[in-house]
Motif scaffolding. Structure first.
Motif, PDB file in Angstrom:
ATOM      1  N   HIS A   1    -104.235  46.913  24.764  1.00  0.00           N
ATOM      2  CA  HIS A   1    -104.641  46.519  26.126  1.00  0.00           C
ATOM      3  C   HIS A   1    -106.106  46.083  26.177  1.00  0.00           C
TER       4      HIS A   1
ATOM      5  N   HIS B   1    -109.097  43.853  26.818  1.00  0.00           N
ATOM      6  CA  HIS B   1    -109.262  42.735  27.761  1.00  0.00           C
ATOM      7  C   HIS B   1    -110.133  41.629  27.145  1.00  0.00           C
TER       8      HIS B   1
ATOM      9  N   HIS C   1    -108.214  52.640  29.385  1.00  0.00           N
ATOM     10  CA  HIS C   1    -108.285  51.175  29.418  1.00  0.00           C
ATOM     11  C   HIS C   1    -109.376  50.612  28.505  1.00  0.00           C
TER      12      HIS C   1
ATOM     13  N   GLU D   1     -97.919  49.347  32.164  1.00  0.00           N
ATOM     14  CA  GLU D   1     -99.217  50.027  32.259  1.00  0.00           C
ATOM     15  C   GLU D   1     -98.944  51.414  32.833  1.00  0.00           C
TER      16      GLU D   1
ATOM     17  N   TYR E   1     -97.674  50.924  27.342  1.00  0.00           N
ATOM     18  CA  TYR E   1     -97.937  49.571  26.825  1.00  0.00           C
ATOM     19  C   TYR E   1     -97.061  49.235  25.614  1.00  0.00           C
TER      20      TYR E   1
ATOM     21  N   TYR F   1     -97.720  47.723  36.338  1.00  0.00           N
ATOM     22  CA  TYR F   1     -98.141  49.126  36.293  1.00  0.00           C
ATOM     23  C   TYR F   1     -96.920  50.015  36.516  1.00  0.00           C
TER      24      TYR F   1
END
Ligand SMILES: [Zn+2]
Length: 458
Positions: A119, A121, A228, A378, A400, A407
């Motif tokens: 995950h 970003h 995250h 998520e 994930y 989510y």
């Protein structure tokens, strides 16, 4: 100083590990394990995934992005593969393509494949992912399609190499701990430094699976954490904090492959954030937590693998009417919400129907006697807490996994609303949020599969 201590530990582990017994056909009486890795950093500038606020393509990288595979085979010849990746999330279409190819080429069924994304970003956008939040031109869309199909090929090849590399091995398991994540729903990031108390729920586990070869060398370190990877939001490719952790561990254990698996970190943020030194700090903190587990006595796992998988039909809540969508498309001041309404309207006009449910992937393994639960989407931290209540505190819980479609809120979060409960389905391009009952539905399915793999009795 630190390096010499690590080297010493490594030598002690080497000296202490017994040779792995082998029988005549070269099959280990214990485990066999195979590891492989491939850099998946795009060779060109591409749109980056996860934030709607970025305005242009990537600019270089901090470090490479990786996909890695750990293939396990028990004494009866039963196989499973754990795949980690420095990516935002596998959308269903790409995950299905990969898993179909793995079935055709290597006979692996869906219950035997765990396809997890960290995950981060700071990775490229993939095909069919979060379509309404990015504004992309033709050239960018083409680069995404090209990259996505190359990625599919790379991962299939990666698993093939993992299978080819199978060799006798010993497996050990243990949970560690670290605490740089913060519950982002229940604490204010802006005033964080003034707070002397942080609100939960939280989950601090750092599950570690250590794989030794017959010489006693560390061959693989598979580990997880629920948080995250959003320390970084710039324009350079990177694995964010888990990228730094994997680099640290591979540096400390030459010849070993470190694989990161994202846990139930959907409502957990690394705070404070937004600088490279912070990403490196959290990366080292997580690496230190893994190192501590590697240095202590870990539980040896007997060579027995049982796997189960299902796609649970999760119903969506009330769908928007055409009038609702027209109103949103005309009045919303949230650009991606406007685009979501416009796209949905034009799909309706073209004759397609809105989906009313989603096939949600649930996977339960027992490695030795150890539960490993991998769920799609998520996943908020409440699920890790629930699963541990069901299957014991040492259960490993990954989110994930196998498909990231939205989510996955608990009942409480769905009721409370906010981003994870009320808004995220728009970001993911689904027509409606989940229907109440999602939490009980998922937990019941985990329980059913846990019975199937022998973790629970009927
Ligand atoms: Zn997220």
């Amino acid at each position: 100083m630190r390096i010499s201590i690590l080297k010493l530990t490594f030598l002690l582990i080497t000296a202490a590990a017994p040779a792995v017994a082998q029988n005549a056909d070269n099959r280990s009486e214990g485990w066999r394990a195979g590891v492989s890795k491939v850099a998946i950093t795009p060779t060109q500038a591409m749109p980056m995934a996860g934030f709607a606020s970025r305005t242009h393509n990537s600019e270089g990288m901090i470090h490479d992005l990786w996909a890695k595979a750990l293939v396990l085979e028990d004494s009866a010849g039963k196989r499973a593969v754990m795949i980690s990746s420095d990516l935002l999330g596998f959308p269903k279409v790409i995950s299905d393509n990969i898993r179909n190819k793995l079935k055709a080429k290597f006979g692996l069924n869906r219950d035997q494949i765990l396809l997890n994304s960290s995950h981060t970003h700071s990775a490229p956008v993939l095909d069919a992912a979060l379509v309404d939040i990015y504004i992309l031109d033709k050239e960018q869309l083409e680069s995404i399609t090209r990259y996505s199909s190359l990625l599919e090929e790379q991962i299939v090849k990666l698993v093939g190499e993992g299978i080819k590399n199978l060799e006798p091995a010993e497996l050990f398991i243990q949970n560690g701990v670290t605490r740089f994540q913060v519950n982002r729903r229940n604490n204010n990031a802006v005033t964080l430094t003034q707070l002397s108390e942080l609100q939960g729920p939280n989950e601090y586990a750092v599950p570690v699976i250590k794989v030794l070869n017959s010489k006693g060398d560390i061959k693989a370190i598979a580990f997880g954490y629920a948080c995250h990877p959003t320390v970084l939001n710039g324009y350079q490719y990177s694995g964010d904090y888990p990228g730094f952790t994997q680099i640290e561990l591979e540096k400390a254990h030459p010849g070993a492959t470190a694989l990161f698996f994202q846990g139930a970190g959907a409502d957990q943020n690394p705070l404070p954030r937004n600088t490279v030194p912070l990403a490196r700090q959290y990366g080292k903190e997580l690496a230190a937590a893994v190192e501590r587990v590697l240095e202590e006595d870990m539980k040896k796992i007997p060579s027995k693998l049982v796997t189960a998988y299902s796609e649970l039909i999760l119903p969506l809540d009330n769908l928007p009417t055409e009038a609702d969508l027209i109103k949103i498309s005309k009045t919303s001041d949230v650009p991606y919400q406007k685009r979501w309404a416009e796209r949905t309207l034009s799909e309706l006009k073209a004759g397609s129907k809105m989906i009313t449910s989603y096939p949600y992937p649930v996977q339960v393994w027992t490695i030795g006697n150890h539960p490993l639960v991998s769920l799609g989407g998520e996943l908020v931290v409440g699920y890790a807490i629930n699963v541990k209540q069901m299957l014991g505190p040492d259960a490993i819980v990954f989110g994930y996994s196998n498909d990231v479609m939205n989510y996955i809120p608990t009942s409480t979060i769905l009721k409370e609303g906010g981003y994870e409960g009320d808004i995220a389905h728009v970001v993911y391009g689904l027509p409606a949020k989940w229907q109440p009952g999602i939490e009980a539905n998922i937990l019941n399915e985990i329980r059913r599969l846990a019975i199937e793999v022998g973790l629970l009795r009927k």
